[in-house]
Design a protein around this motif. Sequence first.
Motif, PDB file in Angstrom:
ATOM      1  N   ILE A 132     -14.358  -1.042  -3.224  1.00 40.94           N
ATOM      2  CA  ILE A 132     -13.910  -0.044  -3.190  1.00 40.94           C
ATOM      3  C   ILE A 132     -15.010   1.325  -3.274  1.00 40.94           C
ATOM      4  N   GLU A 133     -15.062   2.177  -3.200  1.00 43.65           N
ATOM      5  CA  GLU A 133     -16.177   2.931  -3.127  1.00 43.65           C
ATOM      6  C   GLU A 133     -15.544   4.737  -3.438  1.00 43.65           C
ATOM      7  N   ALA A 134     -15.869   5.213  -4.066  1.00 44.56           N
ATOM      8  CA  ALA A 134     -15.199   6.379  -4.084  1.00 44.56           C
ATOM      9  C   ALA A 134     -16.217   7.274  -3.648  1.00 44.56           C
ATOM     10  N   ASN A 135     -15.962   8.662  -2.627  1.00 44.66           N
ATOM     11  CA  ASN A 135     -16.690   9.086  -2.258  1.00 44.66           C
ATOM     12  C   ASN A 135     -16.164  10.649  -2.797  1.00 44.66           C
ATOM     13  N   PRO A 136     -17.234  12.316  -2.626  1.00 41.27           N
ATOM     14  CA  PRO A 136     -16.895  12.978  -2.523  1.00 41.27           C
ATOM     15  C   PRO A 136     -16.425  13.787  -1.901  1.00 41.27           C
TER      16      PRO A 136
ATOM     17  N   TYR B 176     -13.001   5.857  -0.605  1.00 40.77           N
ATOM     18  CA  TYR B 176     -12.244   6.087  -0.072  1.00 40.77           C
ATOM     19  C   TYR B 176     -12.476   8.442  -0.933  1.00 40.77           C
TER      20      TYR B 176
ATOM     21  N   ALA C  55      -6.725   6.884  -3.392  1.00 42.65           N
ATOM     22  CA  ALA C  55      -7.536   6.340  -4.669  1.00 42.65           C
ATOM     23  C   ALA C  55      -7.015   5.199  -5.109  1.00 42.65           C
ATOM     24  N   ASN C  56      -5.195   5.125  -5.051  1.00 43.17           N
ATOM     25  CA  ASN C  56      -4.333   4.388  -5.620  1.00 43.17           C
ATOM     26  C   ASN C  56      -4.275   2.811  -4.305  1.00 43.17           C
TER      27      ASN C  56
ATOM     28  N   THR D  58       2.365   3.479  -3.410  1.00 44.08           N
ATOM     29  CA  THR D  58       1.873   4.154  -4.230  1.00 44.08           C
ATOM     30  C   THR D  58       2.288   5.752  -3.949  1.00 44.08           C
TER      31      THR D  58
ATOM     32  N   LYS E 296      -6.191  11.201  -4.841  1.00 41.36           N
ATOM     33  CA  LYS E 296      -5.604   9.961  -5.667  1.00 41.36           C
ATOM     34  C   LYS E 296      -4.947   9.313  -5.056  1.00 41.36           C
TER      35      LYS E 296
ATOM     36  N   GLN F 262      -6.904   0.966  -4.214  1.00 40.55           N
ATOM     37  CA  GLN F 262      -7.146  -0.255  -5.588  1.00 40.55           C
ATOM     38  C   GLN F 262      -6.097  -1.405  -4.911  1.00 40.55           C
ATOM     39  N   VAL F 263      -5.378  -0.773  -4.759  1.00 35.57           N
ATOM     40  CA  VAL F 263      -3.866  -1.850  -4.542  1.00 35.57           C
ATOM     41  C   VAL F 263      -4.438  -2.234  -3.076  1.00 35.57           C
TER      42      VAL F 263
ATOM     43  N   ALA G 233       0.912  -1.725   0.366  1.00 32.32           N
ATOM     44  CA  ALA G 233       0.278   0.030   0.146  1.00 32.32           C
ATOM     45  C   ALA G 233       1.359   1.939  -0.251  1.00 32.32           C
TER      46      ALA G 233
END
Lengths: 293, 314, 621
Positions: free
Chosen positions: C457-461, C426, C434-435, C354, C431, C438-439, C351
Amino acid sequence: MMKNINYSYWISTFKAFKKNKVALFFLYIIIGLIAFITIQPFLPDQKSPNAIYVDEATGLQLINKPPSKEFWLGTNSIGQDMWARIWAGTRISLLIGFTVALWENLIGLFVGLIWGYVRKLEGIISVIYNVLNNVPKTIMLILLAYTMKPGLLTIIFIMCISGWLDSARLVRNLVVTIRDREYNIASRILGTPIYRIVSKNILPYLVSTLVLKTTLSIPAAIGYEVFLTYIGLGLPVSTPSLGNLISEGRGYIVVPSLRYQLMIPALILSTITVSFYTIGNAFADASDPKNHF
Amino acid sequence: MIKYIFFKILQSIFTLFLVITIVFVLMRSMPVEGYLGEDYDKLDQVQKEVIIESLGLRDPIHVQLKKFYNRIIAGDLGVSITYRPGVPVADILKSKIPYSLGIGLTSLAISFVSGINLGIIMAENSGKILNKLGNIYIVATNAIPAAIYYILLQFYLTDIFKLPMLFYADRPISWILPILSLSLGTTASYALWMKRYMADELNKDYVKLAISKGMKMKDVIKKHVFINAFVPMVQYLPASILFTISGSIYVESLYSIPGMGGLLVEAIQRQDTTLVEAIVLIYSFIGIMGMLFGDIFMALLDPRIKFGKSEGRI
Amino acid sequence: MGVKGKIVKKFLLLFIGVAVVLKACTMSENIYPNHRSILDREFRTIYSGEVTTLNYLTTATANEFSLIVNFVDPLVEYDRFGKIQPALATEWSVSEDGLVWTFKLRPGVKWVTYDGEIYGFVTAQDFVDGLKYVLTSENRSKTANIVYNMIKNAKEYYNKEITDFNQVGVKALDKYTLQYTLIKPIPYFLSTLTYTCFFPANGQFIKDVGGKFGIDNKHILYNGSYIMKTYEPHHRRILEKNPHYWDKENVYIDRISMTYNKEANVLAPEMFLRGEIDHVNIGSDIIYEWMRDEKKKNLIRPNRTNFFSYFYSFNFNPNFSEEYEPENWKIVVNNRNFRKSIFHALDRKAAMLTEEPYEPENRLLNTITPKGFVSVGGVDYTDLQPLREFTQKDSFNIELALAYKKKAMKELRGKATFPVKVLMPYNAASKQWANRAQVIKYQLERILGKDYIEVIIEANPPTGFLEKVRNSGKYGLMELNWGADFADPETYTHPFRRDSTFSWIHLAEGNGKEDGLTIYENLLQKAMEEVEDINKRYLLFAEAESYLIEEAFVIPYSVGGGGYSASRINPFEISYSPFGATSGRFKGLRLLKRPMNIEEYKKELYKWQMERKGQFEGGRE
């Protein structure tokens, strides 16, 4: 009889278009590109765009590997296959581009015609236009992102909400310049129904502009996605798109050995833009009846 | 015409009112925690409540709206909440607008003049080398993402010509690149549309008629084609001029120009409602005025276009 | 058309010309030694985060602290080894019961306006006025809680239960004597005085400027090492040495010019190479390039890490949408073996790659409290007996992970459905995060198998991120962080308490309950009650912390900071303190003739560690 005339109009348009070899070339490029990104995932030896590839010995990810037999375009900073990501990104971006452009211009055409031609509605549409046009998209975007998850649908949705405004205005302005010409006034006085005036006297004048506008809308929507990513409201990185790839690669602009990670997606974006621009212009020229002879 | 303009102005005021109300309600529907900014985690519950309440965010929305209208009508843009807490919004804007305006207007003037000319030349030379070159230029600026070519220009041109990397208000030499960067794209789009309109006009029957009557092509272009093609270009001009105050987020970010570019986005992200309202008020005022002037301009330049309720008159 | 055509042609030619030249040249030609002139007393830098205010009495943001600490001095300051030194106070004493602290102030310290004129003298009343401002709720101070959790009657004043400020536990006994009265004995009180809410502020000046205190450089008074001459937000700041500073012998840089640039991470490295600036962070994007180029490699050195602690927490209060199966999560997360399987399967090094492609191990943290935060009797807190076993070894262990997986699957058979959906959100604005997400997804699934877990994994604003995600319990496993507020291990226990909204550990089953308190809370209470014997106190906190880790309620991950810089600043001259405030100080810094490289850094680090050890031998902190 009328049908026949219409029919030959489009035939002539395509004939005129086919004469333009450069535009034809770009049309083939776009068709080729779309065909390729559609079948690419099913080709042999393809990798997943999101999977992270690791060195089996250490279990650590393969970071920024140069292009090789295994990874045709190398890997990115977290060990994902660039080749797969680039094509997946192109797919997503083109999907956004087409959806948004079609929507924008269909709605834009519809609203623009009413706006320009139906005087009773002119005031109210102007107000709606001005309101929507002046409420910053960013606010809507942030609020929508707050209620919806950041993702493909949200992006398309937000672009569609306000995207048709420009087209509507363009159409309206054109309609306004045409509607009061003598032959239209004559038609009106003679009692020709509105839909007929619109479809026979006005629409043909709009075709060239509208086609151009639509073809330009596709790369514009893709470009807007790049911009949204730049201000931090784009797609999540787990959905590769040209915007994501470009914003990821932007830091490499000063790193010669890794710059290709930026340049390839940028090149694809440019190719798409140039192609649509050329096709659009050629088609706009071709669709002008005066160029049919 | 005067009646029409008067009606339009009333309509504009109404629109403006709608816009700021909608924006206000939208901003207020964001989570109140946003007003606490990045320090959020370090505050305790009592404090959060005290801060939110003292900002008036716990009042019912209609009370907040009333206060807001009163303030706006009194001509007070209010005080920034989170962007620069305590600073009058008017002061923030006053310090930023001149930068964007200066660079934007210069660049607009350059691009309008060169874009229109480029468009004319391309239309006149269709099929020739000049047209092709122009096309390449237009295509290039449209095709390469601005985010990329701006940086490349900044990197290499400063290196080659030994220019300063960033913008300094007191060193005019450092203004060149931002203005140039900003002009490239707009020039291209002016050229593109000018060429398009010219080409459309040149195809019209009156041109053929004039030529057949023995008029010189040059004169036809000068006297008729140019004016007719120019009209739609002008329509957007007032708005473009006014909107230069909104600045360019890319260029201003790259060159450290403390202008308006990106201010709206940042204010929204920081949930600085007063600042957002002020900017929206200005931008929509400009947008609506731009549209109004555009319509009036068009009506003045092209006698065939009629606005208002004069339908029966021929 | 002729003239017009020429203009356009020229324009086009220029453009084409540029394009040609672009290809022809490369940039790596100019390298540091080509600096036209090396300035000895001026420091130039680029920053990308603008401060929103200079009002040090209200802000709680590290970015703002680190600028303001150059303008206003605290009572005490940290030296480069992290030892407290007299600043505006020359000496101090504490009463027997540990409640009353008395400070003797340095006489003759001057308040100066932004244009360098003397405004008056710094007196004890200024500290009282400062606190009064902080505790007046209308001023919306974000640090008021720090004050009212310590100072007597401060909370009552803040809540308007009392109106007489004289009742609050801060008094000016005379012009140069200041006294604080606390609610309870606080062993770390001295360290909190470096927080900006305890900084002095001239009451008359505050009254004169009205609501505008701290809105810009003209609306504050200076008694620190620098004066901000120019402040153009989002453009530049110019700091000049304060000619009236009480300790000006220790200020070596005369002028600091800071230029704002939002794109600093792309532009600044090149500006450094061209000699336009003296300090730049080399981000993970370009570090490869710089490491590969012998000349450039010689210009960079690692950054020091800070005291932000990052950890992965399991959520015991799952509140997320049905599609991610919160009920199932509730069952598995209460299984110790399940948690431990993830604890040992998380490859933290992968992790960290990154962010830190080179030497990722330097950032990893095996405890919640960072290494070097506090020490007792020359022993670092993280090396105390209860924590040593974690400090010594990496938590990543595939065999253990698989063994625990086996046990968990056996125990949960029939009770939970596999694969377990692990919701890992996340912040889309980051960035790096996010990376990392994913890792970790691919890494965990690879080791534990997709039959066992599916990481989502879920992107949140970024808008309202913490409120929406963490505080609402909308996660299963998530990266969280916490920074220190004072120099005591207690500060890192905040996220795990009942009143925090981090991961609701008190809801965990099998966590034992006596007197309604969980095992952890009992351990914590014992530690917090020990205010006499520091050694014992730290041991108790270490025990509580080790319980958290042993039970795998949390997976320690890393410290903040790190990365690389090319800089003419010696990082070992910087004031060393656990909470960002004073580390932004330029006082005591000298500009190097050339940037430090990695070898020099390592040498200096060793030297610094040895010297520091000498400083603290036998003492506390």
